[in-house]
Design a protein around this motif. Sequence first.
Motif, mmCIF file in Angstrom:
data_model
loop_
_atom_site.group_PDB
_atom_site.id
_atom_site.type_symbol
_atom_site.label_atom_id
_atom_site.label_comp_id
_atom_site.label_asym_id
_atom_site.label_seq_id
_atom_site.Cartn_x
_atom_site.Cartn_y
_atom_site.Cartn_z
ATOM 1 N N PHE A 5 78.291 49.054 55.236
ATOM 2 C CA PHE A 5 78.113 47.691 56.425
ATOM 3 C C PHE A 5 76.972 46.653 56.797
ATOM 4 O O PHE A 5 76.966 45.150 56.695
ATOM 5 C CB PHE A 5 79.020 47.994 57.453
ATOM 6 N N LEU A 6 76.306 47.458 57.845
ATOM 7 C CA LEU A 6 75.017 47.135 58.327
ATOM 8 C C LEU A 6 74.295 46.115 57.272
ATOM 9 O O LEU A 6 73.559 45.522 57.495
ATOM 10 C CB LEU A 6 74.509 48.072 59.115
ATOM 11 N N ILE A 7 73.923 46.987 56.239
ATOM 12 C CA ILE A 7 73.813 46.433 55.471
ATOM 13 C C ILE A 7 73.568 45.476 54.489
ATOM 14 O O ILE A 7 73.079 44.177 54.483
ATOM 15 C CB ILE A 7 72.589 47.470 54.038
ATOM 16 N N LYS A 8 75.093 45.826 54.457
ATOM 17 C CA LYS A 8 75.582 43.675 54.133
ATOM 18 C C LYS A 8 75.536 42.786 54.694
ATOM 19 O O LYS A 8 75.700 41.928 53.861
ATOM 20 C CB LYS A 8 77.519 44.924 53.158
ATOM 21 N N ASP A 9 75.993 43.030 56.042
ATOM 22 C CA ASP A 9 76.009 41.771 56.970
ATOM 23 C C ASP A 9 74.782 41.652 57.096
ATOM 24 O O ASP A 9 74.475 40.289 57.031
ATOM 25 C CB ASP A 9 76.657 42.890 58.163
ATOM 26 N N LEU A 10 73.799 42.358 56.724
ATOM 27 C CA LEU A 10 72.456 42.506 57.450
ATOM 28 C C LEU A 10 71.872 40.681 56.014
ATOM 29 O O LEU A 10 70.921 40.059 56.213
ATOM 30 C CB LEU A 10 71.133 43.073 57.245
ATOM 31 N N ILE A 11 71.396 40.928 55.115
ATOM 32 C CA ILE A 11 72.056 40.353 53.858
ATOM 33 C C ILE A 11 72.729 39.102 53.881
ATOM 34 O O ILE A 11 72.086 38.275 53.437
ATOM 35 C CB ILE A 11 72.372 41.290 52.750
ATOM 36 N N LYS A 12 73.514 39.260 54.348
ATOM 37 C CA LYS A 12 74.880 37.946 54.136
ATOM 38 C C LYS A 12 74.285 36.933 54.994
ATOM 39 O O LYS A 12 74.464 36.175 55.480
ATOM 40 C CB LYS A 12 75.981 38.595 55.048
ATOM 41 N N THR A 13 73.517 37.840 56.420
ATOM 42 C CA THR A 13 72.962 37.043 57.677
ATOM 43 C C THR A 13 71.888 36.153 56.812
ATOM 44 O O THR A 13 71.623 35.078 58.102
ATOM 45 C CB THR A 13 73.391 37.800 58.475
ATOM 46 N N ARG A 14 71.270 37.051 56.206
ATOM 47 C CA ARG A 14 69.866 36.717 56.256
ATOM 48 C C ARG A 14 68.542 36.346 57.335
ATOM 49 O O ARG A 14 67.737 35.525 57.115
ATOM 50 C CB ARG A 14 70.041 35.419 55.409
ATOM 51 N N ASP A 15 68.578 36.618 58.943
ATOM 52 C CA ASP A 15 68.465 36.344 59.733
ATOM 53 C C ASP A 15 68.338 37.763 60.585
ATOM 54 O O ASP A 15 69.134 38.251 61.088
ATOM 55 C CB ASP A 15 69.411 35.454 60.532
ATOM 56 N N PRO A 16 67.286 38.351 60.376
ATOM 57 C CA PRO A 16 67.715 39.680 61.082
ATOM 58 C C PRO A 16 67.124 39.561 62.710
ATOM 59 O O PRO A 16 68.447 40.285 63.585
ATOM 60 C CB PRO A 16 65.144 40.791 60.943
ATOM 61 N N GLN A 17 67.007 38.451 63.301
ATOM 62 C CA GLN A 17 67.133 38.341 64.384
ATOM 63 C C GLN A 17 68.540 38.312 65.460
ATOM 64 O O GLN A 17 69.205 39.005 65.659
ATOM 65 C CB GLN A 17 66.446 36.863 65.597
ATOM 66 N N ALA A 18 69.447 36.782 64.313
ATOM 67 C CA ALA A 18 70.565 36.412 64.778
ATOM 68 C C ALA A 18 71.333 38.565 64.421
ATOM 69 O O ALA A 18 72.600 38.708 64.764
ATOM 70 C CB ALA A 18 71.201 35.839 63.802
ATOM 71 N N TRP A 19 70.463 38.673 63.462
ATOM 72 C CA TRP A 19 72.067 40.096 62.728
ATOM 73 C C TRP A 19 71.859 41.314 64.172
ATOM 74 O O TRP A 19 72.341 42.070 64.225
ATOM 75 C CB TRP A 19 70.946 40.750 61.701
ATOM 76 N N ILE A 20 70.740 41.591 64.453
ATOM 77 C CA ILE A 20 70.539 42.287 65.973
ATOM 78 C C ILE A 20 70.814 41.651 67.191
ATOM 79 O O ILE A 20 71.912 42.504 67.536
ATOM 80 C CB ILE A 20 68.960 42.441 65.932
ATOM 81 N N ASN A 21 71.288 40.402 67.891
ATOM 82 C CA ASN A 21 71.304 39.769 68.224
ATOM 83 C C ASN A 21 73.302 40.026 68.425
ATOM 84 O O ASN A 21 73.820 40.187 69.043
ATOM 85 C CB ASN A 21 71.624 38.400 68.366
ATOM 86 N N ARG A 22 73.577 40.217 67.392
ATOM 87 C CA ARG A 22 75.641 40.121 66.944
ATOM 88 C C ARG A 22 75.994 42.170 66.929
ATOM 89 O O ARG A 22 77.095 42.199 67.551
ATOM 90 C CB ARG A 22 75.985 39.914 65.273
ATOM 91 N N ARG A 23 74.357 42.324 67.593
ATOM 92 C CA ARG A 23 74.494 44.142 67.245
ATOM 93 C C ARG A 23 74.818 44.756 68.601
ATOM 94 O O ARG A 23 75.246 45.665 69.132
ATOM 95 C CB ARG A 23 73.132 45.654 66.355
ATOM 96 N N PHE A 24 75.080 43.617 69.650
ATOM 97 C CA PHE A 24 74.371 44.041 71.433
ATOM 98 C C PHE A 24 75.824 43.417 71.575
ATOM 99 O O PHE A 24 75.500 41.939 71.811
ATOM 100 C CB PHE A 24 73.211 43.792 71.662
#
Length: 226
Positions: A5-24
């Motif tokens: 799920f995390l990998i798919k979400d990262l691919i979908k988001t395409r923005d590593p910073q936004a992806w990390i922010n959403r994890r926290f």
Amino acid sequence: MDIVFLIKDLIKTRDPQAWINRRFKDEHRVPVDFRVFRTISTHEGTVYALSPEIQTVSDAAVRYRLSEIRKDDIVIDIGANVGGFCIPAARHSAHVYAVEPMTTEELRRNIALNGADVTVIEAALGDGTEQEIAWRDEVRQVPTMTLGQLKEVCGGCDILKCHCEGAEWSIRPEELEGIRRIELAYHPEKQTGADPEELLGSIRSRYVTEWEEVDGHALLHARWVD
């Protein structure tokens, strides 16, 4: 933890910073590695260069209040560090001064990143003499200025934020004249011979005050009432 799920979400988001922010979950604290990412954006859109000092940005967000800053206010941020208070304050006021003796290079970089109208004063709060200042693993001889001298240079002070590791006890009560709002982190364990009641008692007698402790820091929010 669902890695797929995390990998798919990262691919979908395409923005590593936004992806990390959403994890926290905590909106003020974002766990990022400054060796990998170069900058971080807050929820308000303020940008900071990542470094070991980045924690001070989230600290400032949860400790100090910006809500009463007016457009024409003169704001003095003593102990500005890398800009966690002064840069957001510049969204409210066109007259912001950042007083910082140690992390000025990074502070100026963050100011430039945001195109913020902030004037840096490379000095520490003190008695006006040169003093030895230590921060993390670095020790420097730096110039100091009294609050009165800072007010003279800045053209006054309406809003004062002060976090300077014990140097706050050098503030004389009469130097608070004209200051409408005070955001103060105070250090009873670093009195260096000063009587803390001289400053705190004076503030208590003139202002409506609120005292609290955040992350082990004693904080004072004071508002002048006409």
